[in-house]
Design an enzyme around this catalytic site. Sequence first.
Site, mmCIF file in Angstrom:
data_model
loop_
_atom_site.group_PDB
_atom_site.id
_atom_site.type_symbol
_atom_site.label_atom_id
_atom_site.label_comp_id
_atom_site.label_asym_id
_atom_site.label_seq_id
_atom_site.Cartn_x
_atom_site.Cartn_y
_atom_site.Cartn_z
ATOM 1 N N LEU A 263 0.807 -1.216 0.000
ATOM 2 C CA LEU A 263 0.000 0.000 0.000
ATOM 3 C C LEU A 263 0.843 1.270 0.000
ATOM 4 C CD1 LEU A 263 -2.763 -1.016 2.556
ATOM 5 C CD2 LEU A 263 -2.986 -0.845 0.077
ATOM 6 N N ARG A 264 2.174 1.102 -0.001
ATOM 7 C CA ARG A 264 3.015 2.304 0.001
ATOM 8 C C ARG A 264 2.784 3.137 -1.249
ATOM 9 N NH1 ARG A 264 7.677 0.126 1.150
ATOM 10 N NH2 ARG A 264 7.631 0.625 3.365
ATOM 11 N N ALA A 265 2.531 2.475 -2.378
ATOM 12 C CA ALA A 265 2.305 3.209 -3.624
ATOM 13 C C ALA A 265 1.062 4.082 -3.520
ATOM 14 C CB ALA A 265 2.177 2.226 -4.791
#
Length: 679
Positions: A263-265
Site C-alpha cells: 500500500l506504500r504506492a
Amino acid sequence: MGLALVLTSISPEIGGVLVRGEKGSAKSTTVRALADVLPWIDVHDGDRFSTDPHDTNATSPDLSTDPGAARGPVVSRPVRLVELPVGATEDRVLGSLNLEKALTAGSVEFEPGLLARAHRGVLYVDEVNLLHDHLVDLLLDAAATGQVTVERDGVSIGHSARFVLIGTMNPEEGELRPQLLDRFGLTVEVAAPRDPALRVDVVRRRLAFDRDPAAFVATYATQQAELTRRIAEARARIDDVTLGDAALLKVAEVCAAFEVDGLRADIVTARTAVAHAAWAGRRFVTRADIRAAALLALPHRRRRNPFDAPGLDEKLLDEILGDDDLPEPPEPEGPTPADDATDASDESPTEAPADIEPGDTDSTDPAPGDTTPTDPDPAQGAASDDIAAILPPAPQQPQPTGDGTSTTVKSGDAYRPRLFTVGGLGHGTPGRRSRALGDTGRRVGARPGHGAGALHLVETLRAAAERHATSDTARTAEGRFTLHASDLRTAVREGREANLLLFCVDASGSMAARKRMTQVKAAILSLLTDAYRRRDKVALVSFRGTDAELTLPPTGSIEVAVALLDDLPAGGRTPLAAGLLTAADVVRRERLRDARLRPLLVVVTDGRATAGTDAVARSRQAAAHLAALGVPGVVVDCEEGPLRLGLARILAGHLEAEHVPMARVSATGLVDVVNGRVA
C-alpha cells in the site's frame, strides 16, 4: 526531475526522489541547485538540531524542555544541503558519543550526525546504489518517520529528522534492490538532450558561467526568486488542499490496475497528488494531479524481476483515469486559500518553469531559467534505451564465423539458486555472499592502531588501563590517566563480501545444440539474478571461431549482463586456449584494481580444442597458467554420447579445478555445481 524535486520539497512526507540517468546528465548539478531555491528557515541560535521555533511540540536535545525557559534568539538561515558520502559510517550518519569529552571530562555527550544536520533541509546521496544496504535502510526509515532514535555507547536520545531525501545513480554501475527501490517516494529517468540546439544552449550557458559566475547568477535571479516564492506559497497552501473520496478511490484504482505490491504506492501517490495540487494553486485534487503523481510514484514499483526496466503504460493510465474530471468536493468550512491563486496549467513555461507534467511530449523549448528538462518521458523505458546504447547491435540473422554458422538461442526461465560462498575469510567490498573481515558486520575483536575502521572504545580504554596499571607515573595530578596513541584499538568486524563470478563459456559449434545452450543460459541467468541480490560483480568470457572475447567486463550492472546473455551466439571451432588466457587476463587486471575481490571461475566446455595449431597443447599450457594464479574453479563437462574422450576431465586437472560430468549440465545441475563449490 524538476517537478519531482519541487513536489518532495513541498511535502517531504512523500519520501524523497531517486534520480536515475546516464553519466554527464547534470543529475548532481540539479540537486545541488535545489537548496538555493528553497525558502529560508527560522532556527534557534546555537541549536545543532535545527528545531522549528514556531512548532510548540518540537523538542531538541540542545534546548531546555521547560516551557518557561528561554530558548535563545531566533535567526533565519538558508536551507542546508547535506551530502552523504558513499563511504560514510553508521556512527557518522546517526551520531555517536563525543569521544573527546568522554576521555577528557568523563561526561557522556551526544555528537549529532548527518541526519540531525539535514533536519528541515536536503540530504543528498550521490551514487546511492553504491551505498551500503544497511545505511540505505536507515536513511529511508528516517525519511519515512521523520524521527531518529539512537541507542548506543551509553547514549539514549531521539530527535526530529524531516528532510528531503534525494539519491542519484547511474544504472550502468549497478541497481538498487527492489525492496530499497520501493522505499523511495518518487523516481525519474533523466538523459542528456539529443537535440543539437538544446546541447548547444547547455554548453553556451556553462561557458558563460565559467567566464563570470556572478553575472550569470544575477541574470536568473528574478526567475529563481519567483520559484522560491511559489514553493513557499505551496507549502502554506498544502494543508488546505482537499483529497476527496472520488480522488482517493481513483488513486486506489490506478495502483490496483498496475498491480503494485503493498500500500506504500497508494499513500505516496495520494501525497504527491496533494502536493501537485498545492503547487498548481488548486483547492482540491483533480485528475491531472493524480496522473502526474502516478507517473512519478509508480514506474519503479511495477518491477516484477530485478532486471525489469522501470516504466508505466500511459495509455492504460489514461484509460483508468477516464476522460471526465473528478467531481469537485464540497467547499470546507472556514478560511480558504487565496482566491488569486492561479491554475498552473494556464501559466506559461517562463512563469512556471517546473510545471511541465511528466508525459508531456509537445513541450516547447525551455525559456531562460527553465529548470525542467524536455527529454523523453521517464515512463518510456529510458533504462532500456541506455543499456541498448552501450551494447553492440545483436545480429538479427545467423552470421558466418568462418567455419560454420552461428545461432542465437534464448535462455530458459530463471529460478532461485542456492547460496554458495568462497571458503575462508576475505577482505573484499561489503556484500551479501562470502564471509569477510571489514568495516561492517558483528564485532569480533580489535587490533592495535587506528587505521581504517571504527574505533573500539572499550578495548582502547582497557589497553590504557593495563598500561597505567604498571606505570604509576602515567597518571595526572588529579588521578586520571592519559591516553596515548599506542592505546588506540580498531574494531574488527565480520560480515559478508561481494565476489567476482567469472563465466568462461564455450560458444563453439559443439555447444550450439539448442537444448544445451538453453539450459546453460538459464543457469547463468539464475546465478546473475542471485549475484544482483548479493551485490556481486560478474564477467563473461565467450570463445568460438578463432578467438575469445571478453563479452562483458567485470561490472556490477547485472542488467547489461542479462541483455548480452540472450544475444550470445554459438557456432564455429573451439579456441579453448584463447578463452582461458582471456579469463586469466581478466583475473589479473581485477586483482590490480582490487586485490581483495575474490573470483570464482566457471568453465563450461566439452574440453575440445580445435582452433589453431597445437590447439590441445596450448590449451593445457593456458590452463596451467590460470591455475598458477590460484583461482578456484569448476569445469563443467559438456561432452555427450556413448564414446567420450574425457578431455574436460584432463582440462580440470590442469586447472586444478573440480570436474563435473555432462549429466549435471542441466539448468538445475549447473547451479548445484557452482553453488556447492567451496574454494
